[in-house]
Enzyme design. Structure first.
Site, mmCIF file in Angstrom:
data_model
loop_
_atom_site.group_PDB
_atom_site.id
_atom_site.type_symbol
_atom_site.label_atom_id
_atom_site.label_comp_id
_atom_site.label_asym_id
_atom_site.label_seq_id
_atom_site.Cartn_x
_atom_site.Cartn_y
_atom_site.Cartn_z
ATOM 1 N N GLU A 132 -2.638 -5.578 5.938
ATOM 2 C CA GLU A 132 -2.060 -5.670 4.592
ATOM 3 C C GLU A 132 -3.086 -5.428 3.477
ATOM 4 O O GLU A 132 -2.789 -4.741 2.512
ATOM 5 C CB GLU A 132 -1.386 -7.038 4.384
ATOM 6 C CG GLU A 132 -0.136 -7.255 5.221
ATOM 7 C CD GLU A 132 1.059 -6.393 4.811
ATOM 8 O OE1 GLU A 132 1.040 -5.827 3.694
ATOM 9 O OE2 GLU A 132 1.987 -6.264 5.627
ATOM 10 N N HIS B 261 2.423 1.534 5.269
ATOM 11 C CA HIS B 261 1.907 1.230 6.609
ATOM 12 C C HIS B 261 1.765 2.447 7.527
ATOM 13 O O HIS B 261 0.774 2.582 8.243
ATOM 14 C CB HIS B 261 2.861 0.266 7.343
ATOM 15 C CG HIS B 261 2.730 -1.171 6.954
ATOM 16 N ND1 HIS B 261 1.808 -2.016 7.519
ATOM 17 C CD2 HIS B 261 3.417 -1.924 6.057
ATOM 18 C CE1 HIS B 261 1.928 -3.224 7.000
ATOM 19 N NE2 HIS B 261 2.907 -3.205 6.104
ATOM 20 N N SER C 242 0.398 0.418 -1.322
ATOM 21 C CA SER C 242 1.716 0.526 -1.958
ATOM 22 C C SER C 242 1.781 -0.147 -3.322
ATOM 23 O O SER C 242 2.807 -0.089 -3.985
ATOM 24 C CB SER C 242 2.807 -0.029 -1.030
ATOM 25 O OG SER C 242 2.622 -1.415 -0.820
ATOM 26 N N HIS D 19 7.142 0.269 0.920
ATOM 27 C CA HIS D 19 6.031 -0.521 1.462
ATOM 28 C C HIS D 19 5.812 -0.179 2.937
ATOM 29 O O HIS D 19 4.681 0.066 3.366
ATOM 30 C CB HIS D 19 6.307 -2.020 1.308
ATOM 31 C CG HIS D 19 5.267 -2.868 1.966
ATOM 32 N ND1 HIS D 19 4.082 -3.219 1.354
ATOM 33 C CD2 HIS D 19 5.201 -3.383 3.217
ATOM 34 C CE1 HIS D 19 3.346 -3.918 2.198
ATOM 35 N NE2 HIS D 19 4.000 -4.044 3.334
HETATM 36 FE FE FE2 Z 1 3.344 -4.979 5.053
#
Ligand code: FE2
Length: 253
Positions: A172, A130, A191, A125
């Site tokens: 996010e 990111h 993700s 993740h």
């Molecule tokens: Fe995150």
């Protein structure tokens, strides 16, 4: 070498080293499986900046990223580092790191039994989701600005909660319009195959309504972490979220 790390105070006790040699062949194989599952969909539906960043920072399909190697490529581009931490950070430490262009990065990897979902972020993740965006100069500035603003609001829970919504609907679960279609850039989408599919097939799947990004709307939009998203906000460019983070500082000061 790592000048920004010397600026950390609250976050310092959470910093660890990544023991890259300790990853097992099975863990590298799980990473490879995760990347292989995500890439065909992302090649079509991720934003250009994510895909460009993925290559710029040297992520590979066949092995878990060595953060020191990632940082050798990322640092000179935008000044960001993916900095290994021991786990979930309290808000003041998290924001302090963002303001110092240090992205708190977990080093553990989910097991094969939970390929699709982990309740807490893991290295897939954090790095796959990111870090590629941190190679984009405007996104890089936005994220630092976000950390700065939040660091100044630690005394005010209500305002921090509103800023949390800005993080949620950009970092996010952010989407961007490119060449007339919706592309993904938020790490929770990048993700997760399930979350992304829900967005991509939204008209047939009852997926989220996509609204134009608006700072006030986002600051007021509640969300549930545990459910598929019902509303998302699309930007036209990353300048828009950088400006929004600056505007949020005035709005919430
Ligand atoms: Fe995150």
């Amino acid at each position: 070498m790592n000048q920004a790390a010397t600026q950390l105070h609250v976050a310092e006790s959470f910093l660890i080293q990544q023991d890259w040699d300790a990853y097992t062949p099975e863990q590298h194989a799980v990473w490879a499986e995760l990347v292989k599952r995500r890439m065909p969909q992302l090649a079509e539906h991720a934003c250009e900046e994510y895909l460009d960043g993925f290559h710029q920072i040297g992520l590979r399909e066949d092995s878990i990223p060595n953060l020191a190697e990632v940082n050798k490529r990322l640092g000179p581009r935008t000044g960001w580092n993916a900095t290994p931490v021991s786990g979930f950070l309290p808000p003041d430490a998290f924001f302090e790191m963002l303001a110092a262009r240090q992205f708190p990065t977990t080093t553990w990897l989910r097991k094969r039994e939970s390929l699709e979902y982990t309740p807490e972020p893991d290295i897939f993740h954090d790095v796959f989701g990111h870090v590629p965006m941190h190679a984009h100069p405007v996104f890089a500035d936005f994220l630092q600005q976000y950390g700065r603003v939040c660091s100044g609001l630690m005394h005010d829970k209500d305002k921090l909660e509103r800023m949390g919504r800005l993080f949620w609907f950009t970092v996010e679960f952010g989407v961007i319009r490119q060449k007339g279609t919706i592309k993904l850039y938020g790490s929770g989408l990048i993700s997760s195959h399930g979350e992304s599919t829900h967005v991509i097939n939204r008209s047939s799947d009852g997926g989220p309504e996509i609204r134009d990004f608006d700072l006030d709307a986002v600051l007021n939009q509640e969300f549930l972490v545990s459910e598929m998203q019902k509303v998302l906000y699309a930007v036209e460019s990353f300048d828009q979220i950088y400006e929004a983070a600056k505007e949020a500082e005035h709005r919430l000061a």
